[in-house]
Design a protein around this motif. Structure first.
Motif, PDB file in Angstrom:
ATOM      1  N   ASP A   1       1.011  -1.437  -0.317  1.00 32.25           N
ATOM      2  CA  ASP A   1       0.030  -0.684   0.088  1.00 32.25           C
ATOM      3  C   ASP A   1       0.842   1.176   0.137  1.00 32.25           C
TER       4      ASP A   1
ATOM      5  N   GLY B   1      -5.061   2.525   2.306  1.00 31.70           N
ATOM      6  CA  GLY B   1      -5.872   1.205   3.678  1.00 31.70           C
ATOM      7  C   GLY B   1      -6.516   0.535   2.457  1.00 31.70           C
ATOM      8  N   ALA B   2      -5.962   0.705   1.258  1.00 28.59           N
ATOM      9  CA  ALA B   2      -6.719  -0.284   0.029  1.00 28.59           C
ATOM     10  C   ALA B   2      -5.934  -0.225  -0.973  1.00 28.59           C
TER      11      ALA B   2
ATOM     12  N   ASP C   1     -10.686  -8.663  -5.782  1.00 30.48           N
ATOM     13  CA  ASP C   1     -11.737  -7.539  -5.489  1.00 30.48           C
ATOM     14  C   ASP C   1     -13.185  -8.180  -5.447  1.00 30.48           C
TER      15      ASP C   1
ATOM     16  N   SER D   1      -9.343  -4.677  -0.298  1.00 30.46           N
ATOM     17  CA  SER D   1      -9.240  -4.520   0.887  1.00 30.46           C
ATOM     18  C   SER D   1      -8.400  -4.880   1.800  1.00 30.46           C
TER      19      SER D   1
ATOM     20  N   GLU E   1      -8.857  -7.058   4.275  1.00 29.01           N
ATOM     21  CA  GLU E   1     -10.195  -8.234   4.280  1.00 29.01           C
ATOM     22  C   GLU E   1      -9.887  -9.194   2.971  1.00 29.01           C
ATOM     23  N   GLU E   2      -9.850  -8.379   2.107  1.00 31.93           N
ATOM     24  CA  GLU E   2     -10.100  -9.381   0.759  1.00 31.93           C
ATOM     25  C   GLU E   2      -8.767 -10.187   0.794  1.00 31.93           C
TER      26      GLU E   2
END
Length: 279
Positions: free
Chosen positions: A216, A221-222, A252, A260, A262-263
């Protein structure tokens, strides 16, 4: 009685020559084994490189096969209507030809880049990706093309030679698609191994959070598409831009054009091979 001390047999010149000859044979066998392994590895990597570069050719093969399917189905449809072909079950024959025509037309729409940009086609592809996710992968489409090719070869030879030809071309397209899917899957699995190995510190595998923060670059944050592609090029330079773009689309899952944490964790922390790992 007293035990007699065992004395080693003297090393005669002939025995020394035999040992040297045996050692030389072992060394030659080991060198031959390494050469065969190296040549096999080079051939394997070469075939993977051809499949990576053959994606454009694959599209033309699929488009040609689908066009032949449409043409042969129309020809067979007209042949049944005019009575040139007597099958006994003309109604089911017409339905079969209609199905083959729709199948070929759908393949043309989905595989042609120009049509793929149309909004209805994009909506259909999103529907397939959400509810029939396997068909959005090369491996899934390969099985579909292969199975329909078998049906075409078996059914269309009664009506037209073009139908049988379209079946064989579609069979080749299915095998081609399965090969591309296998290479993409192997490359992504190898990418995960390289990320884990190269990001490990003090013998401990880096966590998904550590790899994510490193990738990143803008600290948003993504992960954007460019950041994911840079991660791929840095860790696995052999992967093509197409593979990197497809890898990003697979990460995605909610299709918001960013990945993200989590992903990313779902993919990175998954140790067992699942259907989601197939491309």
């Amino acid at each position: 009685g007293k035990r007699r001390a065992r004395t080693a047999l003297p090393l005669t010149p002939s025995r020394a020559m035999d040992d040297a000859h045996a050692e030389k044979l072992r060394m030659q066998a080991e060198a031959a084994r390494r050469l065969v392994a190296a040549q096999s590895h080079n051939a394997y990597e070469g075939s993977k490189a051809l499949l990576r570069a053959g994606h454009v050719a694959y599209q033309y093969v699929v488009l040609g096969a689908c066009a032949l399917v449409c043409f042969s189905s129309v020809q067979a449809f007209l042949s049944i209507l005019t009575g040139a072909t007597s099958t006994g079950r003309w109604f089911w024959g017409l339905l079969t030809q209609l199905y083959f025509f729709l199948f070929g037309a759908a393949g043309i729409l989905l595989e042609t880049p120009f049509f793929a940009l149309a909004e209805p086609v994009l909506a259909f592809k999103l529907f397939v990706d959400r509810w029939l996710r396997a068909l959005s992968r090369h491996t899934g489409r390969g099985f579909v093309y292969f199975s329909h090719a078998v049906l075409l070869i078996d059914a269309q030879h009664l009506f037209t030679k073009f139908g049988e030809l379209s079946g064989y071309v579609l069979l080749f397209a299915g095998l081609f698609s399965l090969g591309i899917g296998y290479v993409d899957t192997a490359d992504v699995m190898q990418l995960k191994e390289k990320i884990r190995d190269e990001s490990s510190r003090n013998g401990r595998v880096a966590t998904a959070q550590q790899v994510f923060r490193e990738a990143d670059a803008d600290r948003s944050g993504a992960l954007t598409r460019d950041e994911v592609e840079r991660l791929v090029r840095r860790r696995h330079p052999s992967m093509t831009d197409r593979q990197a773009a497809f890898f990003f689309a697979n990460l995605d899952t909610n299709q918001d054009q960013v990945v993200s944490l989590e992903e990313f964790m779902v993919w990175y922390d998954r140790n067992r091979f699942t259907a989601d790992d197939a491309y």
